[in-house]
Design a protein around this motif. Structure first.
Motif, mmCIF file in Angstrom:
data_model
loop_
_atom_site.group_PDB
_atom_site.id
_atom_site.type_symbol
_atom_site.label_atom_id
_atom_site.label_comp_id
_atom_site.label_asym_id
_atom_site.label_seq_id
_atom_site.Cartn_x
_atom_site.Cartn_y
_atom_site.Cartn_z
ATOM 1 N N UNK A 22 0.841 -1.187 0.000
ATOM 2 C CA UNK A 22 0.000 0.000 0.000
ATOM 3 C C UNK A 22 0.884 1.248 0.000
ATOM 4 N N UNK A 23 1.007 1.886 -1.157
ATOM 5 C CA UNK A 23 1.817 3.106 -1.316
ATOM 6 C C UNK A 23 3.213 2.921 -0.703
ATOM 7 N N UNK A 24 3.970 1.913 -1.119
ATOM 8 C CA UNK A 24 5.236 1.616 -0.438
ATOM 9 C C UNK A 24 6.331 2.652 -0.667
ATOM 10 N N UNK A 25 6.169 3.539 -1.653
ATOM 11 C CA UNK A 25 7.221 4.508 -1.957
ATOM 12 C C UNK A 25 6.850 5.949 -1.622
ATOM 13 N N UNK A 26 5.611 6.203 -1.240
ATOM 14 C CA UNK A 26 5.096 7.572 -1.244
ATOM 15 C C UNK A 26 5.775 8.494 -0.234
ATOM 16 N N UNK A 27 6.305 7.950 0.871
ATOM 17 C CA UNK A 27 6.922 8.814 1.875
ATOM 18 C C UNK A 27 8.414 9.041 1.628
ATOM 19 N N UNK A 28 8.917 8.552 0.504
ATOM 20 C CA UNK A 28 10.351 8.623 0.224
ATOM 21 C C UNK A 28 10.670 9.733 -0.770
ATOM 22 N N UNK A 29 11.907 10.241 -0.709
ATOM 23 C CA UNK A 29 12.321 11.235 -1.695
ATOM 24 C C UNK A 29 12.506 10.555 -3.049
ATOM 25 N N UNK A 30 12.545 11.359 -4.105
ATOM 26 C CA UNK A 30 12.518 10.813 -5.469
ATOM 27 C C UNK A 30 13.667 9.849 -5.763
ATOM 28 N N UNK A 31 14.938 10.197 -5.496
ATOM 29 C CA UNK A 31 16.013 9.239 -5.805
ATOM 30 C C UNK A 31 15.857 7.911 -5.051
ATOM 31 N N UNK A 32 15.464 7.990 -3.765
ATOM 32 C CA UNK A 32 15.264 6.768 -2.981
ATOM 33 C C UNK A 32 14.117 5.950 -3.549
ATOM 34 N N UNK A 33 13.053 6.638 -3.959
ATOM 35 C CA UNK A 33 11.869 5.970 -4.513
ATOM 36 C C UNK A 33 12.229 5.232 -5.798
ATOM 37 N N UNK A 34 12.972 5.874 -6.665
ATOM 38 C CA UNK A 34 13.341 5.259 -7.935
ATOM 39 C C UNK A 34 14.215 4.025 -7.708
ATOM 40 N N UNK A 35 15.213 4.153 -6.828
ATOM 41 C CA UNK A 35 16.113 3.029 -6.566
ATOM 42 C C UNK A 35 15.357 1.851 -5.962
ATOM 43 N N UNK B 282 7.202 -13.981 -6.999
ATOM 44 C CA UNK B 282 6.125 -13.629 -6.069
ATOM 45 C C UNK B 282 5.087 -12.774 -6.778
ATOM 46 N N UNK B 283 3.820 -13.138 -6.641
ATOM 47 C CA UNK B 283 2.744 -12.288 -7.157
ATOM 48 C C UNK B 283 2.633 -11.053 -6.277
ATOM 49 N N UNK B 284 2.225 -9.928 -6.868
ATOM 50 C CA UNK B 284 2.175 -8.689 -6.102
ATOM 51 C C UNK B 284 1.034 -7.805 -6.577
ATOM 52 N N UNK B 285 0.419 -7.124 -5.615
ATOM 53 C CA UNK B 285 -0.551 -6.066 -5.900
ATOM 54 C C UNK B 285 -0.043 -4.817 -5.195
ATOM 55 N N UNK B 286 0.207 -3.775 -5.972
ATOM 56 C CA UNK B 286 0.783 -2.547 -5.444
ATOM 57 C C UNK B 286 -0.211 -1.412 -5.636
ATOM 58 N N UNK B 287 -0.638 -0.802 -4.547
ATOM 59 C CA UNK B 287 -1.517 0.355 -4.624
ATOM 60 C C UNK B 287 -0.660 1.615 -4.629
ATOM 61 N N UNK B 288 -0.913 2.512 -5.574
ATOM 62 C CA UNK B 288 -0.142 3.740 -5.668
ATOM 63 C C UNK B 288 -0.951 4.802 -6.388
ATOM 64 N N UNK B 289 -0.673 6.052 -6.095
ATOM 65 C CA UNK B 289 -1.300 7.145 -6.847
ATOM 66 C C UNK B 289 -0.393 7.599 -7.983
ATOM 67 N N UNK B 290 0.786 6.991 -8.095
ATOM 68 C CA UNK B 290 1.796 7.436 -9.060
ATOM 69 C C UNK B 290 2.044 6.332 -10.087
ATOM 70 N N UNK B 291 1.552 6.524 -11.297
ATOM 71 C CA UNK B 291 1.685 5.477 -12.311
ATOM 72 C C UNK B 291 3.137 5.253 -12.719
ATOM 73 N N UNK B 292 4.001 6.265 -12.567
ATOM 74 C CA UNK B 292 5.400 6.112 -12.960
ATOM 75 C C UNK B 292 6.061 5.042 -12.103
ATOM 76 N N UNK B 293 5.779 5.044 -10.802
ATOM 77 C CA UNK B 293 6.284 3.979 -9.943
ATOM 78 C C UNK B 293 5.727 2.633 -10.385
#
Length: 245
Positions: free
Chosen positions: A163-176, A190-201
């Motif tokens: 659930x929004x696993x990257x949203x609280x991170x700064x951009x370089x950390x999020x990308x890595x 592993x199968x995965x379902x990722x909820x995000x508001x950012x389609x780029x992620x």
């Protein structure tokens, strides 16, 4: 998608929170090893969907089947032990990094020595093995989220919900982290379902996009299909507002 070929299959899932219906999902499926992103703005129902799929909030109606077997109320604990969930905030215990990652294994009955071995393997997989002895409350945001992911992967889940696993991170950390996560999911199967508001992620990781608005699915398909052929003005507008930065 036929339930016969699904790892997880959902029919007529409805969820109410605070007396308000926040999710109505006629059907949803994910295959073994498939990676799906659920995207949409705040309030779209993404978190409610993941919490409902994990049986962490009550359903107002609907059926969930996992590996071809319906998840009844008395089966929910056994089902939750086959999956893992990662939240936006890492929610780490006030103990060492290693103990945090080993905790889920111990809950599942894994012996201390084996739990330690698997936890260390998972920390190395997420590139934070050197932090094993550190207090979890002394980590940076990116380190803490990697530890949270390591804890989830350590139990060898068939399905991981994020659930929004990257949203609280700064951009370089999020990308890595998104790149590393994509590689881990691919290699582990592993199968995965990722909820995000950012389609780029989402596009860095997944095979399929599910677009939600106000508790319903408005479009789903491959990333290329959804981005190239939006089903309506909402999807088109949301696509533009989440353009690469």
């Amino acid at each position: 998608m036929s339930a016969d070929h699904s790892l997880l299959h959902v029919e007529h899932l409805r969820i109410r929170r605070g007396g308000v219906q926040v999710l109505e999902l006629p059907h949803f499926s994910i295959r073994a090893e498939e990676k799906v992103a659920v995207i949409g703005p705040n309030g779209a129902g993404k978190s409610s969907l993941l919490l409902g799929l994990a049986c962490l909030i009550p359903r107002d109606g609907g059926r969930i089947a996992f590996e071809g077997h319906e998840v009844a109320a008395h089966d929910e604990m056994a089902y939750r032990r086959r999956i893992a969930m990662v939240f936006q905030e890492p929610l780490l215990f006030d103990t060492t990094v290693l103990d945090n990652v080993a905790e889920g294994l111990r809950i599942r009955g894994t012996g201390r020595t084996e739990a330690r071995r698997l936890a260390l393997e998972s920390l190395e997989l997420l590139k934070v093995g050197h932090l094993a002895a550190r207090s979890a409350h002394k980590l940076s945001g990116g380190e803490a989220q990697r530890v949270s992911l390591a804890r989830a992967f350590a139990v060898r889940p068939r399905l991981i919900l994020m659930d929004e696993p990257f949203s609280s991170l700064d951009l370089p950390t999020r990308i890595a982290l998104a790149e590393d996560l994509g590689n881990i999911l691919h290699k582990s199967g592993t199968a995965a379902i990722i909820a995000t508001h950012d389609r780029i992620e989402a596009l860095r990781v997944v095979d399929r996009l599910v677009v939600m608005d106000r508790g319903v699915v408005v479009q789903e398909g491959t990333p290329k299909e959804v981005m190239a052929q939006p089903a309506n003005d909402f999807v088109a507008a949301f696509r533009r507002t989440t353009a690469p930065r």
